[in-house]
Scaffold this motif. Structure first.
Motif, PDB file in Angstrom:
ATOM      1  N   THR A  80       0.933  -1.245   0.202  1.00 17.08           N
ATOM      2  CA  THR A  80      -0.199   0.162  -0.008  1.00 17.08           C
ATOM      3  C   THR A  80       0.796   1.097   0.206  1.00 17.08           C
ATOM      4  N   GLY A  99       2.226   4.545  -4.535  1.00 20.43           N
ATOM      5  CA  GLY A  99       2.460   5.546  -5.144  1.00 20.43           C
ATOM      6  C   GLY A  99       3.659   6.576  -4.709  1.00 20.43           C
ATOM      7  N   ILE A 139       8.659   5.746  -0.341  1.00 18.81           N
ATOM      8  CA  ILE A 139       9.041   4.230   0.167  1.00 18.81           C
ATOM      9  C   ILE A 139       8.724   3.106  -0.743  1.00 18.81           C
ATOM     10  N   ALA A 140       7.551   3.272  -1.248  1.00 22.22           N
ATOM     11  CA  ALA A 140       7.126   2.029  -2.163  1.00 22.22           C
ATOM     12  C   ALA A 140       8.066   2.034  -3.454  1.00 22.22           C
ATOM     13  N   ASP A 198      -3.328   2.379  -3.819  1.00 21.81           N
ATOM     14  CA  ASP A 198      -3.220   3.677  -2.957  1.00 21.81           C
ATOM     15  C   ASP A 198      -4.250   4.458  -3.389  1.00 21.81           C
ATOM     16  N   VAL A 251       2.256   0.498   3.906  1.00 19.61           N
ATOM     17  CA  VAL A 251       3.268   1.698   3.908  1.00 19.61           C
ATOM     18  C   VAL A 251       2.280   2.797   3.850  1.00 19.61           C
ATOM     19  N   GLY A 252       1.197   2.909   3.204  1.00 25.32           N
ATOM     20  CA  GLY A 252       0.332   3.857   2.769  1.00 25.32           C
ATOM     21  C   GLY A 252      -0.320   4.655   4.084  1.00 25.32           C
ATOM     22  N   LYS A 255      -0.091   9.040   5.797  1.00 29.48           N
ATOM     23  CA  LYS A 255       0.380  10.380   5.350  1.00 29.48           C
ATOM     24  C   LYS A 255       1.627  10.483   6.056  1.00 29.48           C
ATOM     25  N   PRO A 256       2.779  10.773   5.440  1.00 29.39           N
ATOM     26  CA  PRO A 256       4.030  11.081   6.291  1.00 29.39           C
ATOM     27  C   PRO A 256       4.007  12.181   7.109  1.00 29.39           C
ATOM     28  N   ARG A 257       4.968  12.191   8.227  1.00 25.86           N
ATOM     29  CA  ARG A 257       5.264  12.983   9.094  1.00 25.86           C
ATOM     30  C   ARG A 257       6.245  14.234   8.549  1.00 25.86           C
ATOM     31  N   GLN A 279      -8.229  -1.265   6.111  1.00 30.03           N
ATOM     32  CA  GLN A 279      -7.399  -2.121   5.643  1.00 30.03           C
ATOM     33  C   GLN A 279      -7.444  -3.338   6.648  1.00 30.03           C
ATOM     34  N   VAL A 324       4.217  -0.281   8.042  1.00 29.92           N
ATOM     35  CA  VAL A 324       5.371   0.683   8.043  1.00 29.92           C
ATOM     36  C   VAL A 324       4.672   2.144   8.257  1.00 29.92           C
ATOM     37  N   ASN A 355       2.934   5.394   9.559  1.00 27.46           N
ATOM     38  CA  ASN A 355       3.078   5.954  11.066  1.00 27.46           C
ATOM     39  C   ASN A 355       1.619   6.508  11.373  1.00 27.46           C
ATOM     40  N   CYS A 380       3.287   3.532  13.434  1.00 25.79           N
ATOM     41  CA  CYS A 380       2.991   2.147  12.847  1.00 25.79           C
ATOM     42  C   CYS A 380       2.670   1.146  13.976  1.00 25.79           C
ATOM     43  N   MET A 412       7.073  -1.841  12.138  1.00 25.49           N
ATOM     44  CA  MET A 412       8.276  -1.874  11.676  1.00 25.49           C
ATOM     45  C   MET A 412       9.378  -0.872  12.708  1.00 25.49           C
ATOM     46  N   SER A 458      10.527  12.560   4.659  1.00 24.41           N
ATOM     47  CA  SER A 458      11.195  11.491   5.764  1.00 24.41           C
ATOM     48  C   SER A 458      12.042  10.412   5.125  1.00 24.41           C
TER      49      SER A 458
HETATM   50  P1  NAX Z   1       4.428   9.273   0.773  1.00 27.59           P
HETATM   51  O1  NAX Z   1       3.796  10.588   1.104  1.00 27.59           O
HETATM   52  O2  NAX Z   1       5.702   9.404  -0.240  1.00 27.59           O
HETATM   53  O3  NAX Z   1       3.478   7.996   0.299  1.00 27.59           O
HETATM   54  C1  NAX Z   1       2.425   7.607   1.181  1.00 27.59           C
HETATM   55  C2  NAX Z   1       1.414   7.119   0.010  1.00 27.59           C
HETATM   56  O4  NAX Z   1       0.403   6.303   0.582  1.00 27.59           O
HETATM   57  C3  NAX Z   1       0.943   8.170  -0.988  1.00 27.59           C
HETATM   58  O5  NAX Z   1       1.201   7.732  -2.438  1.00 27.59           O
HETATM   59  C4  NAX Z   1      -0.581   8.246  -0.423  1.00 27.59           C
HETATM   60  O6  NAX Z   1      -1.387   8.567  -1.537  1.00 27.59           O
HETATM   61  C5  NAX Z   1      -0.761   6.842  -0.150  1.00 27.59           C
HETATM   62  N1  NAX Z   1      -1.691   6.652   0.832  1.00 27.59           N
HETATM   63  C6  NAX Z   1      -2.437   7.432   1.537  1.00 27.59           C
HETATM   64  N2  NAX Z   1      -3.583   7.179   2.061  1.00 27.59           N
HETATM   65  C7  NAX Z   1      -3.520   5.622   1.728  1.00 27.59           C
HETATM   66  C8  NAX Z   1      -4.516   4.519   1.708  1.00 27.59           C
HETATM   67  N3  NAX Z   1      -5.800   4.806   2.497  1.00 27.59           N
HETATM   68  N4  NAX Z   1      -4.561   3.622   1.028  1.00 27.59           N
HETATM   69  C9  NAX Z   1      -3.363   3.399   0.204  1.00 27.59           C
HETATM   70  N5  NAX Z   1      -2.343   4.433   0.191  1.00 27.59           N
HETATM   71  C10 NAX Z   1      -2.730   5.504   0.794  1.00 27.59           C
HETATM   72  O7  NAX Z   1       5.030   8.532   2.134  1.00 27.59           O
HETATM   73  P2  NAX Z   1       6.395   7.633   2.284  1.00 27.59           P
HETATM   74  O8  NAX Z   1       7.549   8.688   2.548  1.00 27.59           O
HETATM   75  O9  NAX Z   1       6.301   6.722   1.383  1.00 27.59           O
HETATM   76  O10 NAX Z   1       5.965   7.167   3.721  1.00 27.59           O
HETATM   77  C11 NAX Z   1       4.867   6.246   4.167  1.00 27.59           C
HETATM   78  C12 NAX Z   1       4.827   5.980   5.505  1.00 27.59           C
HETATM   79  O11 NAX Z   1       5.910   5.332   6.096  1.00 27.59           O
HETATM   80  C13 NAX Z   1       4.509   7.266   6.391  1.00 27.59           C
HETATM   81  O12 NAX Z   1       3.582   6.967   7.140  1.00 27.59           O
HETATM   82  C14 NAX Z   1       5.812   7.484   7.102  1.00 27.59           C
HETATM   83  O13 NAX Z   1       5.623   8.279   8.476  1.00 27.59           O
HETATM   84  C15 NAX Z   1       6.222   6.038   7.375  1.00 27.59           C
HETATM   85  N6  NAX Z   1       7.685   5.876   7.877  1.00 27.59           N
HETATM   86  C16 NAX Z   1       7.787   4.755   8.793  1.00 27.59           C
HETATM   87  C17 NAX Z   1       9.149   4.711   9.093  1.00 27.59           C
HETATM   88  C18 NAX Z   1       9.329   3.116   9.996  1.00 27.59           C
HETATM   89  O14 NAX Z   1      10.448   3.079  10.417  1.00 27.59           O
HETATM   90  N7  NAX Z   1       8.337   2.444  10.538  1.00 27.59           N
HETATM   91  C19 NAX Z   1      10.290   5.011   8.600  1.00 27.59           C
HETATM   92  C20 NAX Z   1       9.944   5.975   7.378  1.00 27.59           C
HETATM   93  C21 NAX Z   1       8.536   6.596   7.540  1.00 27.59           C
HETATM   94  O15 NAX Z   1       8.752   7.880   8.066  1.00 27.59           O
END
Ligand code: NAX
Length: 321
Positions: A7, A10, A13-14, A39, A84-85, A87-89, A109, A126, A128, A130, A152, A234
């Motif tokens: 997830t 787009g 991280i993905a 996504d 993974v999907g 909203k990032p911080r 989900q 993954v 957050n 998480c 994670m 991030s």
């Molecule tokens: P991005 O903003 O680049 O990508 C997140 C993607 O998730 C976007 O494409 C968004 O449209 C999609 N999304 C949002 N809601 C969704 C849903 N309901 N279903 C499917 N997709 C959805 O963020 P990215 O840098 O890839 O980080 C993703 C997540 O990982 C964030 O929450 C971030 O905080 C978290 N992280 C976790 C880490 C860990 O160690 N556990 C470290 C890295 C990162 O900070």
């Protein structure tokens, strides 16, 4: 064929993770795979470009690619799921601000996993915050054993491993048994007491308790924020690498006497951590018991446990079935 769902397909991280999976780095060079990418509807169109790039890699193991915005379709028959999907911080944002926004995603989900995924599915959260997102998903997937859900903390473990190796001037692979206890947040507890360097206690090799407590320990807690401040976004590639490693540790046996860190459901845990949380422990892949906490660890673990209880209280409404 093994089905792997990702997830947030787009997102940044993905964009790193998916190509490593497709290259066979998760399940090895002989396992055909299908990728099932999810996504939100606004982003799905851009996944067409991602799919084109995957095709252009001509990965021999990649037999099928699906993408869309329906979680049930994305998780259908999935054997491994990377959630993974979210909203990032952003700069200045605390993890608790994310709870309300992101928790709802994991209700939907969790339900979709419950209905559609393979019964033996392994799920790594993954996105957050998480640990608490993972807890929400567990609550909404009653047919999947909670021990198949993981949050994670592998990136924190890898960060700690590097810093210990750097300080001791040894190779990273000579550092083992690095535990992250608790929450993947600024209260996380990077355990230097049980870490080993060349098989010896790290505290006997790095004879500088002041550095361990005052620089190393808070440095790991704040590393995510420091990376955000430096790159304006991030961690991405390091997070993808950690996600791959975290899932691989559930598949490939860890050597005897070593362990890895992972957020696990606390029911029946051997450390007396409150039940109904997702808390990071040393794992093999079951929780490794018997580590004794000194006063420093005891105090810090109490703080991270308290934070997780507060996070759970914040999402109490989302935990109800
Ligand atoms: P991005 O903003 O680049 O990508 C997140 C993607 O998730 C976007 O494409 C968004 O449209 C999609 N999304 C949002 N809601 C969704 C849903 N309901 N279903 C499917 N997709 C959805 O963020 P990215 O840098 O890839 O980080 C993703 C997540 O990982 C964030 O929450 C971030 O905080 C978290 N992280 C976790 C880490 C860990 O160690 N556990 C470290 C890295 C990162 O900070």
């Amino acid at each position: 064929m093994k089905r792997i769902a990702v997830t947030g397909a787009g997102g940044q991280i993905a964009y790193s993770l998916i190509f490593q999976i497709a290259a066979g780095e998760l399940l090895g060079p002989n396992q055909p795979i299908a990728l099932q990418l999810l996504d939100v509807p606004q982003v799905v169109d851009s996944l067409k470009g991602l799919v084109m790039e995957l095709e252009d890699c001509a990965f021999p193991l990649l037999k099928e690619i699906r993408f869309g915005s329906n979680p049930q379709e994305a998780f259908a028959g999935a054997d491994y799921v990377f959630l993974v999907g979210a909203k990032p911080r952003g700069p200045g944002m605390e993890r608790k601000d994310l709870l309300a926004d992101n928790g709802k995603i994991f209700v939907e989900q969790g339900k979709a996993l419950n209905e559609a995924a393979s019964k033996g599915v392994q799920v790594l959260v993954v996105g957050n915050p998480c640990n608490t997102n993972c807890l929400i998903a567990i609550h909404h997937a009653p047919n999947i054993p909670a021990k198949q859900f993981h949050a994670m903390t592998r990136l924190d473990q890898n960060r700690a491993q590097f810093q210990l190796a750097h300080k001791a001037n040894v190779r990273v692979e000579e550092v083992s048994c690095v535990t992250i206890w608790g929450n993947h947040s600024s209260t996380q507890v990077a355990d230097f007491v049980h870490a080993k360097i060349k098989g010896k206690p790290a505290i006997d090799v790095i004879r500088d308790r002041n550095w361990l407590e005052k620089e190393f320990f808070p440095g790991i807690q704040k590393r995510g924020s420091v990376v955000i401040a430096a790159r304006g976004k991030s961690s991405a590639a390091s997070a993808a690498h950690a996600a791959l490693g975290a899932m691989r540790s559930l598949i490939v046996p860890t050597p005897a006497g070593e362990w890895f860190s992972s957020g696990e459901y606390t029911q029946g845990n051997p450390y007396g951590i409150a039940s109904d949380l997702v808390f990071s422990f040393p794992c093999h892949p079951e929780i490794v018991s018997g580590l004794k906490w000194d006063d420093f660890l005891q105090e810090k673990i109490a703080i991270t446990q308290k934070e997780l209880i507060e996070e759970r209280d914040c999402v109490a409404l989302l935990l109800r079935g």
